[in-house]
Design an enzyme around this catalytic site. Structure first.
Site, PDB file in Angstrom:
ATOM      1  NE  ARG A  97       4.697  59.204  35.313  1.00  0.00           N
ATOM      2  CZ  ARG A  97       5.521  58.654  34.425  1.00  0.00           C
ATOM      3  NH1 ARG A  97       5.044  57.985  33.413  1.00  0.00           N
ATOM      4  NH2 ARG A  97       6.833  58.781  34.561  1.00  0.00           N
ATOM      5  NE  ARG A 151      -1.770  53.809  29.978  1.00  0.00           N
ATOM      6  CZ  ARG A 151      -0.719  54.323  29.348  1.00  0.00           C
ATOM      7  NH1 ARG A 151      -0.132  55.404  29.841  1.00  0.00           N
ATOM      8  NH2 ARG A 151      -0.261  53.792  28.240  1.00  0.00           N
ATOM      9  CB  SER A 173      11.266  56.057  28.393  1.00  0.00           C
ATOM     10  OG  SER A 173      11.358  56.976  27.332  1.00  0.00           O
TER      11      SER A 173
END
Length: 430
Positions: free
Chosen positions: A262, A277, A352
């Protein structure tokens, strides 16, 4: 993607659902495009019928020697041919505009999703375990003495730039053990089928799983036109694109451990310290393809699969239902699982789990044949982290840290670590 027929039948309900996401009404703009498209299609069909009728009469006029009628009919056929081409192009343009508009609109929340503006309005539905009570000030993962030798950000930056990490020694082995433990648990205990998938995909796979066009800037695109997957949700879900499955084969439960990529374009300045992250990370992803009647129950099951990993590792966590303002683009309902991180003195997301309903299935035309017969219907798709491996590593290291800088590891990892459950000060396992 949304069904324009549903919007056509109840535009007010569609706009009301969008309003819950904080979005303006969109039904009238969509229906205007739909009207243009349908009018062009209808006009082309009428013109085609008229051309066909005239074509049949041309021969008769020629045979009867009626030259004037013959010329009139021939001119009519030519005119109708041009009219059909024009209307078909109008239809194509309107259809593309409608499809492009629909692709940009997020999924509609389920009726029982809590309303809210942001993460402050999420609703906790489960809490498990008690955060450890340290007799010293706990450190963040990258500050723990025993972790420092095995978590090298400087060398990674020399290789690749910021937001990468090079793991070595005991830390690297713990990271690998966590992924193997998750996979083995999901396969042996949770009944998921293990997959190994590509990490490079074409546009269609990203589009079909709602990552394009919305999130193109958050992903990496190669010069050859391949996308690096942000998660194996893309590959696992798109594996049924274009298929018509048997109802008896549902649910199809899959799991994969892959590298994920990402660009984090929208998170500049957030979580830049440590490996919370990263541009490149690993994740064990769960995907279910299920009957529409069972998707909510499947979401609860998937959530429990993810929670069970944390419980076996002895990590405290809480589970929340995301409110309408915090939900992802493709989700109808999302359960976020947040693990306790002592170094930050807070819970942070580690999984999630979402149901998208038929939102992705429509984009990729994935259907099933009803058991009682009848027209194929769209499946429902679900996805969830089971878990993010790097974040799980962070949680294990921070929760197991000792006053001297060593780390005590969960007993559940023993079989994957050769029984060595201590990360020593020099970064080795003992």
């Amino acid at each position: 993607m949304h069904d324009i027929r549903t919007i056509r039948d109840n535009p007010a309900a569609f706009d009301a659902a969008l309003a819950r996401r904080g979005l303006p009404p969109m039904s009238q703009d969509l229906l205007s495009l739909d009207t243009k498209r349908r009018a062009a299609i209808g006009g082309a069909e009428t013109a085609l019928a008229e051309r066909n009728a005239a074509s049949k009469q041309v021969g008769a006029a020629k045979a009867s020697g009626d030259e004037a009628e013959f010329e009139r009919l021939r001119a009519l056929v030519a005119a109708k041919k041009e009219e059909i081409a024009r209307l078909e192009e109008e239809s194509r343009v309107a259809d593309a505009a409608l499809r492009d508009a629909l692709l940009e609109i997020p999924n509609l929340p389920d009726t029982d999703v809590p309303d809210g503006a942001d993460e402050a309005d999420n609703v906790e539905i489960n809490r498990h375990g008690t955060p450890p009570d340290f007799d010293f000030a706990p450190k963040e993962h990258y500050e723990i003495a025993g972790v420092v030798p095995g978590m090298d950000f400087e060398t990674a930056a020399k290789l690749s730039g910021s937001r990468f990490v090079l793991l070595r020694g005991g830390v690297a082995r713990i990271h690998r053990a966590l992924a193997q433990f998750m996979l083995d648990t999901h396969v042996a205990e949770n009944g998921l089928m293990e997959h190994t998938t590509p990490v490079l995909v074409r546009d269609d796979a990203m589009l079909g799983t709602d990552k394009l066009p919305k999130f193109g800037d958050d992903s990496f695109l190669t010069r050859e036109g391949y996308w690096l997957i942000p998660t194996s949700e893309v590959t696992l879900t798109y594996s049924v694109a274009g298929d018509v499955l048997d109802a008896a084969d549902l649910p199809r439960r899959m799991v994969a451990h892959t590298l994920c990529f990402r660009s984090e374009a929208g998170s500049a300045g957030r979580d830049t310290s440590g490996m919370l992250r990263q541009h490149q990370f690993e994740k064990v992803e769960m995907v279910s393809i299920t009957h529409p009647d069972h998707s909510r129950a499947e979401l609860d099951r998937m959530t429990r699969c993810a929670e069970g990993i944390l419980e076996t590792l002895g990590l405290a966590y809480r589970t929340v239902v995301l409110c309408t303002g915090d939900m992802g683009f493709g989700a109808r309902r999302t359960h976020d699982i947040e693990v306790w991180l002592p170094g930050q003195n807070t819970y942070r997301e580690i999984s999630s789990c979402s149901t998208t309903g038929d939102f992705q299935a429509r984009r990729m035309n994935a259907r099933f044949k009803p058991a009682g017969g009848g027209k194929p219907e769209f499946v429902h798709t679900l996805n969830g982290s089971g878990l993010a491996v790097g974040r799980c590593l962070i949680a294990v290291l921070e929760n197991g840290q000792q006053a001297d800088g060593s780390v005590r590891l969960p007993e559940a990892l023993g079989p994957w670590l050769g029984g060595k459950l201590t990360l020593t000060l020099d970064g080795t396992l003992a």
